[in-house]
Design a protein around this motif. Structure first.
Motif, short mmCIF file in Angstrom:
data_model
loop_
_atom_site.label_atom_id
_atom_site.label_comp_id
_atom_site.label_asym_id
_atom_site.label_seq_id
_atom_site.Cartn_x
_atom_site.Cartn_y
_atom_site.Cartn_z
N PRO A 125 0.19 -3.74 -4.15
CA PRO A 125 -0.46 -4.80 -3.50
C PRO A 125 -0.79 -5.98 -4.73
N PHE A 139 -7.93 -6.11 8.35
CA PHE A 139 -7.81 -5.09 8.98
C PHE A 139 -8.45 -5.14 10.52
N LEU A 198 -13.58 -10.59 -8.25
CA LEU A 198 -12.42 -9.93 -9.11
C LEU A 198 -11.79 -10.82 -10.01
N TYR A 200 -17.59 -5.17 3.21
CA TYR A 200 -18.30 -4.13 2.57
C TYR A 200 -19.76 -4.27 3.03
N ASP A 253 -9.50 1.67 4.00
CA ASP A 253 -9.63 0.18 4.32
C ASP A 253 -10.39 -0.58 3.37
N HIS A 254 -11.50 -0.27 2.85
CA HIS A 254 -12.45 -0.71 1.90
C HIS A 254 -11.51 -0.67 0.49
N ILE A 255 -10.77 0.43 0.30
CA ILE A 255 -10.18 0.52 -0.88
C ILE A 255 -8.90 -0.20 -1.20
N ASN A 256 -8.23 -0.39 0.10
CA ASN A 256 -7.02 -1.11 0.20
C ASN A 256 -7.31 -2.69 0.10
N ALA A 257 -8.50 -3.14 0.94
CA ALA A 257 -8.66 -4.47 0.74
C ALA A 257 -8.87 -4.79 -0.69
N ALA A 258 -9.61 -4.15 -1.40
CA ALA A 258 -9.83 -4.64 -2.81
C ALA A 258 -8.48 -4.37 -3.58
N ARG A 259 -7.80 -3.64 -3.48
CA ARG A 259 -6.39 -3.61 -4.05
C ARG A 259 -5.61 -4.79 -3.72
N ALA A 260 -5.71 -5.17 -2.47
CA ALA A 260 -4.62 -6.38 -2.07
C ALA A 260 -5.55 -7.39 -2.73
N PHE A 261 -6.65 -7.51 -3.07
CA PHE A 261 -7.31 -8.56 -3.99
C PHE A 261 -7.11 -8.62 -5.44
N GLY A 262 -6.29 -7.36 -5.72
CA GLY A 262 -5.77 -7.59 -7.02
C GLY A 262 -6.94 -6.66 -7.90
N ALA A 263 -7.58 -5.84 -7.41
CA ALA A 263 -8.68 -5.20 -8.02
C ALA A 263 -8.21 -4.34 -9.05
N TRP A 283 -22.40 -3.42 1.81
CA TRP A 283 -23.47 -3.46 0.85
C TRP A 283 -23.55 -4.76 0.32
N PHE A 308 0.80 -1.18 -0.02
CA PHE A 308 0.04 -0.09 -0.11
C PHE A 308 0.93 1.29 -0.02
N TYR A 344 -17.08 -1.73 -7.86
CA TYR A 344 -17.54 -2.54 -6.85
C TYR A 344 -17.34 -2.06 -5.26
N VAL A 345 -16.37 -1.06 -5.39
CA VAL A 345 -16.18 -0.35 -4.17
C VAL A 345 -16.68 1.03 -3.99
N GLN A 382 -12.58 -2.14 -11.58
CA GLN A 382 -13.31 -2.93 -10.59
C GLN A 382 -13.43 -2.25 -9.45
#
Lengths: 265, 278
Positions: free
Chosen positions: A77, A85, A106, A91, B175-185, A93, A59, B193-194, B189
């Motif tokens: 990442p 975390f 994804l 999420y 955190d929401h954005i970083n989580a998705a980045r860590a999953f390779g978004a 939603w 990050f 999705y976020v 996407q």
């Protein structure tokens, strides 16, 4: 065997004018995380623990040094390193099962396939019937389990956890420590966990890394064996009551306090 | 355990404050209903004793008669339903246009330096302008037909939608954005999705504000060369000093706008139930 390596990492806060006087957060950190390690980084607040994890996750870019995975340099990442975390970061939603299925979505997996895998993961974390629940309907401990199931869904080689149990009450916390170890053993992923609890560090780590503050340096690295004893079947209370556990607890407390005084002086 | 839980729930009588007896207190909706009743009562008294001439303030009875006349025979060649339908189609047409343009614009402002640089000055130019100021210009450009009315209402709706979308994007949890980045978004996407679902509560709030702005602009837009619509109806009634129709029109707009608000809040609860819980 995979190794996630932090090589001579330093980090300064990015300063707007590009000057060299930006405060140093982390100073020449060298840390190897093998895929059978459970490394717990401990240190007082302000020691750069979270920055260390953000660097490992990609990050944050290091100011100098490299993060490598099996010798290959990493620049951001990636799904080889999943992050859990403190504030679950689920999420709201999505339902619990959709959250777990998110990394699979994804990757373009079909809905049926990903929900099937997600259900299996929910069963693994002990929440077989929580799939349809909304995130806010779950307790803190359940949310963190969902977060860990989501992290495991991407089949990571490394699990990076930033105080994942920090927001939980004491009883849930102790239960979740055992759960984390079981998950770690089953997933065969290397783990890096940040905490400020000495008890938690001793319970979970195969190696404890103590970070000193201002700037963050590795002050001490201690191999620990309670986690492996627990996985071999020794119950947690017995481990906590052992002389060795208490002695290490006292040593670490003393060490971290003397660090504090050193900074204050 | 069970006993103590039950004991606790007895104390939590909804709407009761500490030390107050729930049974003696009037609930909030009833206070509001009573207020409306008292105001209508005062209005009746004022018109009954002719404190104000009926030309200026017709009685509640006259207004309700005007309303039922509107509903059956209508006014200026259209029934109430047709006037309402004309206005609603303009409001919804404009809302559609404003959402289609405003949400992407807000996303662009919130996610990209170029988007912010280009769109910020345009929005800041548009935002403080009263719609009546650019109405004549829009009529010169688009003529006196439906297009100019919808355009003016949409222009008034755009700034709240753009700004609330942008602020929803900016308040997205890192955190929401970083989580998705860590999953390779991928970037797309991440947006789909976020960021977009995360901004949805804010977009819906912006839409409610935009509807308010839309109603106030509607009346202005219908002043010019309209043959139907609530604003037109009020305007032409005022020209013939048919005050009861004027007041009836105002009441109809208030009721429709109130229903909009109720429906919008219902949609919010259905669509983004988490925004009030976290």
């Amino acid at each position: 065997m995979s190794v996630l390596r932090l090589e001579n990492i330093s980090l300064r806060y990015p300063s707007g004018d590009g000057g060299s006087q930006a405060p140093l957060i982390l100073d020449r950190i060298n840390l190897d995380i093998a895929d059978d390690d459970f490394i717990v980084v401990i240190g007082r607040s302000g020691s750069g623990k979270t920055s260390l994890l953000n660097l490992a996750a990609g990050f944050l870019p290091p100011s100098s040094g490299h993060v490598t995975l099996d010798g290959r340099s990493l620049s951001g990442p990636g799904s080889d390193r999943a992050v859990v975390f403190q504030d679950d970061a689920l999420y709201p939603w999505l339902t619990a099962i959709e959250n777990v299925a998110f990394p699979l979505r994804l990757r373009g997996l079909g809905r049926e396939q990903r929900l099937k895998e997600a259900q299996a993961l929910l069963e693994r974390v002990g929440l077989p019937s929580a799939g349809a629940a909304k995130v806010w309907e779950l307790s803190g401990g359940m949310r963190q389990r969902v977060g860990i199931a989501r992290a495991l869904a991407s089949h990571p080689r490394f699990l990076l956890m930033d105080e994942p149990l920090g927001a939980l009450d004491a009883l849930t916390r102790v239960r979740m420590q055992g759960f984390l170890l079981d998950m770690w053993q089953a997933s065969r992923a290397g783990a890096l966990l940040i905490t400020h609890s000495i008890d938690e560090a001793l319970m979970l780590a195969t190696r404890i890394v103590v970070l000193s503050a201002g700037p963050g340096r590795i002050a001490k690295a201690i191999p620990v064996r309670f986690a492996r004893d627990y996985l071999a079947g020794v119950p947690q209370p017995e481990l906590r009551a052992s002389t060795q556990f208490r002695r290490l607890h006292d040593d670490l407390t003393g060490f971290i306090h003397s660090e504090d005084e050193g900074v204050a002086a | 355990m069970t006993l103590s839980l039950e004991a606790a729930s007895i104390d939590e009588e909804p709407g009761s404050a500490i030390g107050a007896r729930p049974s003696r207190r009037l609930s909030l909706p009833w206070i509001s209903v009573a207020t409306v009743g008292v105001l209508i009562g005062l209005w009746s008294l004022v018109s009954y004793y002719r404190l104000v001439p009926p030309l200026f303030l017709p009685s509640p009875l006259a207004v309700s008669r005007a309303l039922s006349g509107l509903a059956t025979t209508g006014f200026v060649d259209a029934t109430l339903a047709q006037h309402v339908a004309a206005s609603l189609s303009r409001i919804f047409g404009a809302l559609g246009v404003a959402l289609v343009l405003g949400v992407p614009a807000g996303l662009a402002i919130g996610t990209s330096r170029w988007g912010k640089g280009i769109l910020d000055p345009i929005v800041e130019f548009l935002r403080p302008l009263p719609p009546l100021a650019y109405l004549p210009l829009v009529i010169i450009w688009l003529g006196i037909g439906e297009a100019s009315k919808i355009a003016v209402i949409a222009l008034a709706m755009l700034p709240p939608i753009i700004l609330s979308t942008a602020s929803g994007v900016k308040s997205a949890s890192s955190d929401h954005i970083n989580a998705a980045r860590a999953f390779g978004a991928s970037r797309r996407q991440l947006l789909q999705y976020v960021i977009l679902p995360g901004a949805l509560p804010s977009i819906l709030t912006g839409t409610r504000i935009a509807l308010g702005a839309g109603w106030s602009t509607l009346v202005a837009a219908e002043l010019v060369a309209a043959t139907r619509g609530l604003g037109f109806m009020i305007q032409s009634a005022a020209q013939f000093l048919v005050t009861d129709i004027v007041i009836a029109g105002i009441v109809v707009i208030a009721v429709v706008a109130f229903l909009f608000e109720v429906v919008a809040r219902w949609i919010e609860r259905r669509l983004v139930p988490w925004s009030s819980r976290r």
